[in-house]
Design an enzyme around this catalytic site. Structure first.
Site, PDB file in Angstrom:
ATOM      1  N   ARG A   1      -1.766   1.777   2.841  1.00 18.84           N
ATOM      2  CA  ARG A   1      -0.536   2.577   2.749  1.00 18.84           C
ATOM      3  C   ARG A   1       0.032   2.760   4.164  1.00 18.84           C
ATOM      4  NH1 ARG A   1      -0.223   1.527  -1.924  1.00 18.84           N
ATOM      5  NH2 ARG A   1      -0.341   2.927  -3.711  1.00 18.84           N
TER       6      ARG A   1
ATOM      7  N   HIS B   1       6.049  -4.360   0.397  1.00 24.65           N
ATOM      8  CA  HIS B   1       5.096  -3.714  -0.518  1.00 24.65           C
ATOM      9  C   HIS B   1       5.017  -4.480  -1.848  1.00 24.65           C
ATOM     10  CE1 HIS B   1       3.143   0.399  -1.592  1.00 24.65           C
ATOM     11  NE2 HIS B   1       2.588  -0.585  -2.286  1.00 24.65           N
TER      12      HIS B   1
HETATM   13  P1  NDP Z   1     -10.806   2.547  -4.648  1.00 25.38           P
HETATM   14  O1  NDP Z   1     -10.649   4.016  -4.813  1.00 25.38           O
HETATM   15  O2  NDP Z   1     -11.474   1.750  -5.715  1.00 25.38           O
HETATM   16  O3  NDP Z   1     -11.599   2.240  -3.292  1.00 25.38           O
HETATM   17  C1  NDP Z   1     -11.348   2.910  -2.114  1.00 25.38           C
HETATM   18  C2  NDP Z   1     -12.389   2.494  -1.087  1.00 25.38           C
HETATM   19  O4  NDP Z   1     -12.055   3.107   0.162  1.00 25.38           O
HETATM   20  C3  NDP Z   1     -13.803   2.955  -1.451  1.00 25.38           C
HETATM   21  O5  NDP Z   1     -14.740   1.969  -1.087  1.00 25.38           O
HETATM   22  C4  NDP Z   1     -13.985   4.199  -0.579  1.00 25.38           C
HETATM   23  O6  NDP Z   1     -15.325   4.453  -0.210  1.00 25.38           O
HETATM   24  C5  NDP Z   1     -13.204   3.812   0.646  1.00 25.38           C
HETATM   25  N1  NDP Z   1     -12.783   5.004   1.391  1.00 25.38           N
HETATM   26  C6  NDP Z   1     -11.912   5.952   1.011  1.00 25.38           C
HETATM   27  N2  NDP Z   1     -11.790   6.885   1.969  1.00 25.38           N
HETATM   28  C7  NDP Z   1     -12.607   6.508   2.964  1.00 25.38           C
HETATM   29  C8  NDP Z   1     -12.936   7.054   4.228  1.00 25.38           C
HETATM   30  N3  NDP Z   1     -12.372   8.189   4.665  1.00 25.38           N
HETATM   31  N4  NDP Z   1     -13.824   6.407   4.994  1.00 25.38           N
HETATM   32  C9  NDP Z   1     -14.402   5.276   4.553  1.00 25.38           C
HETATM   33  N5  NDP Z   1     -14.136   4.676   3.376  1.00 25.38           N
HETATM   34  C10 NDP Z   1     -13.250   5.300   2.595  1.00 25.38           C
HETATM   35  O7  NDP Z   1      -9.344   1.980  -4.382  1.00 25.38           O
HETATM   36  P2  NDP Z   1      -8.760   0.523  -4.690  1.00 25.38           P
HETATM   37  O8  NDP Z   1      -9.665  -0.499  -4.117  1.00 25.38           O
HETATM   38  O9  NDP Z   1      -8.389   0.408  -6.128  1.00 25.38           O
HETATM   39  O10 NDP Z   1      -7.376   0.594  -3.871  1.00 25.38           O
HETATM   40  C11 NDP Z   1      -7.368   0.832  -2.482  1.00 25.38           C
HETATM   41  C12 NDP Z   1      -5.957   1.098  -1.999  1.00 25.38           C
HETATM   42  O11 NDP Z   1      -5.188  -0.095  -1.962  1.00 25.38           O
HETATM   43  C13 NDP Z   1      -5.096   2.015  -2.896  1.00 25.38           C
HETATM   44  O12 NDP Z   1      -5.441   3.362  -2.722  1.00 25.38           O
HETATM   45  C14 NDP Z   1      -3.714   1.711  -2.390  1.00 25.38           C
HETATM   46  O13 NDP Z   1      -3.411   2.551  -1.289  1.00 25.38           O
HETATM   47  C15 NDP Z   1      -3.818   0.264  -1.888  1.00 25.38           C
HETATM   48  N6  NDP Z   1      -3.013  -0.631  -2.735  1.00 25.38           N
HETATM   49  C16 NDP Z   1      -1.961  -1.314  -2.179  1.00 25.38           C
HETATM   50  C17 NDP Z   1      -1.180  -2.156  -2.932  1.00 25.38           C
HETATM   51  C18 NDP Z   1      -0.087  -2.955  -2.320  1.00 25.38           C
HETATM   52  O14 NDP Z   1       0.676  -3.602  -3.056  1.00 25.38           O
HETATM   53  N7  NDP Z   1       0.033  -3.004  -1.005  1.00 25.38           N
HETATM   54  C19 NDP Z   1      -1.419  -2.320  -4.377  1.00 25.38           C
HETATM   55  C20 NDP Z   1      -2.565  -1.617  -4.853  1.00 25.38           C
HETATM   56  C21 NDP Z   1      -3.315  -0.785  -4.058  1.00 25.38           C
HETATM   57  P3  NDP Z   1     -16.441   4.794  -1.327  1.00 25.38           P
HETATM   58  O15 NDP Z   1     -16.668   3.506  -2.062  1.00 25.38           O
HETATM   59  O16 NDP Z   1     -17.630   5.188  -0.539  1.00 25.38           O
HETATM   60  O17 NDP Z   1     -15.867   5.866  -2.189  1.00 25.38           O
END
Ligand code: NDP
Length: 310
Positions: free
Chosen positions: A225, A273
């Site tokens: 994001r 995006h």
């Molecule tokens: P998930 O919730 O499945 O995964 C998020 C991951 O990020 C997890 O592994 C989590 O760790 C890790 N994480 C979150 N916060 C932290 C932190 N503070 N420190 C370390 N690791 C962290 O999300 P998705 O994979 O489904 O999606 C990820 C993001 O991709 C979405 O939130 C969105 O912002 C972005 N996105 C962008 C799109 C685009 O078109 N550009 C389209 C779709 C999504 P843990 O596993 O330990 O919980």
């Protein structure tokens, strides 16, 4: 019990959701905003921007589904405190992201931005070719998208690592967890991919300090994001050569203002995006699967931990 499922997002896509619901769960009264029917019958809402005063407006609301992968667009403080919130996990989003990131990583790996500049200057100059196994890719975020992207990159032979909050085990990937392991992860990353959700702890995460921990000349692929990136720090890192190239699919704000330096920067590739989008047919199927889990008292896929913000 009468059940209304209310959809409040792009109506054209909503009609495709409606088709899937009609076919699979004809007993559910699927409605597209603003045709809400009797608000007292609304048990489920799928929205990108939910209406205000949810509990007053829909007293029987039981689940809020995000129509997109992220939930950072929701104002959690304004939502009923006990309302379960579910982000979108569906194969269409995953497939699009795998394509986009694979394309971006391969482009950086094979020096495509530089060849585009050379072509514009009429320069015929081959560069050394490194095998994928000698290119270290690091993915921030090991969620549904990070893991799917890594599976593809591992398959292409890249030397892959990942970083997340909690510890994961992913085939072929050196997994790092938590703040203590971030420097080691960054130090071994030639191409950094950000697939973190936007939360208080990831806002302005991609900053000068983080860039300084990467090997000089690393590439960046930002698909998380926009507010995760400190724009001025990226521009300085590109100026100094600390970052060689950046592929940015998300910015802050969107769209990017016409005068913003990213538009014309020779080492930035910008897309509006589009890395991946919810695909209506597979999204509706995924939500119906979650409704079945919900009614059976099983955990839903993508249930958000509101204390973590993702
Ligand atoms: P998930 O919730 O499945 O995964 C998020 C991951 O990020 C997890 O592994 C989590 O760790 C890790 N994480 C979150 N916060 C932290 C932190 N503070 N420190 C370390 N690791 C962290 O999300 P998705 O994979 O489904 O999606 C990820 C993001 O991709 C979405 O939130 C969105 O912002 C972005 N996105 C962008 C799109 C685009 O078109 N550009 C389209 C779709 C999504 P843990 O596993 O330990 O919980």
């Amino acid at each position: 019990m009468h059940t209304t499922f209310l959809y409040k997002s792009d109506p054209e896509r909503g009609r495709q959701w409606a088709e899937v619901f009609r076919r699979r769960e004809p007993a559910i009264d699927f409605r597209i905003w603003p045709d809400i029917g009797d608000p007292a019958q609304v048990r489920f809402l799928a929205a990108w921007e939910p209406p205000a005063d949810l509990s007053a407006r829909f007293p029987r609301l039981e689940v809020l589904f995000s129509s997109g992968a992220g939930v950072d667009q929701f104002d959690f403080a304004a939502l009923p405190p006990q309302l379960p919130v579910v982000r979108m996990v569906e194969p269409g989003i995953v497939g699009g992201m795998v394509e986009y990131v694979t394309h971006a990583v391969l482009g950086l790996h094979r020096d495509m931005p530089r060849y585009r500049r050379q072509q514009a200057e009429g320069v015929w100059q081959p560069l050394p070719v490194r095998p994928a196994g000698q290119r270290r890719v690091g993915v921030l975020g090991l969620g549904s998208l990070g893991q799917a992207v890594l599976a593809q990159l591992v398959g292409l032979g890249f030397d892959c690592a990942g970083w997340s909050r909690s510890r994961h085990a992913v085939d072929g990937v050196k997994c790092h967890a938590g703040a203590d392991e971030l420097p080691g992860f960054l130090a071994r990353t030639d191409i950094l991919v950000c697939l973190l959700p936007l939360t208080d702890s990831t806002r302005a995460f991609l900053d000068a300090r983080l860039f300084s921990m990467l090997p000089k000349g690393a590439g960046l692929v930002q698909v998380g994001r926009g507010p995760q990136l400190v724009d001025a720090d990226l521009l300085s890192a590109l100026d100094s050569g600390q970052i060689s190239e950046a592929v940015l699919d998300v910015t802050d704000p969107e769209p990017l203002p016409a005068a913003h330096a990213f538009w014309r920067h020779p080492n930035i590739q910008l897309t509006p995006h589009i890395a991946s989008m919810t695909q209506p047919l597979s999204a509706a199927e995924a939500v119906l699967d979650n409704l079945r889990r919900f009614e059976a008292g099983e955990p839903m896929v993508g249930l958000v931990d509101r204390s973590r913000g993702y």
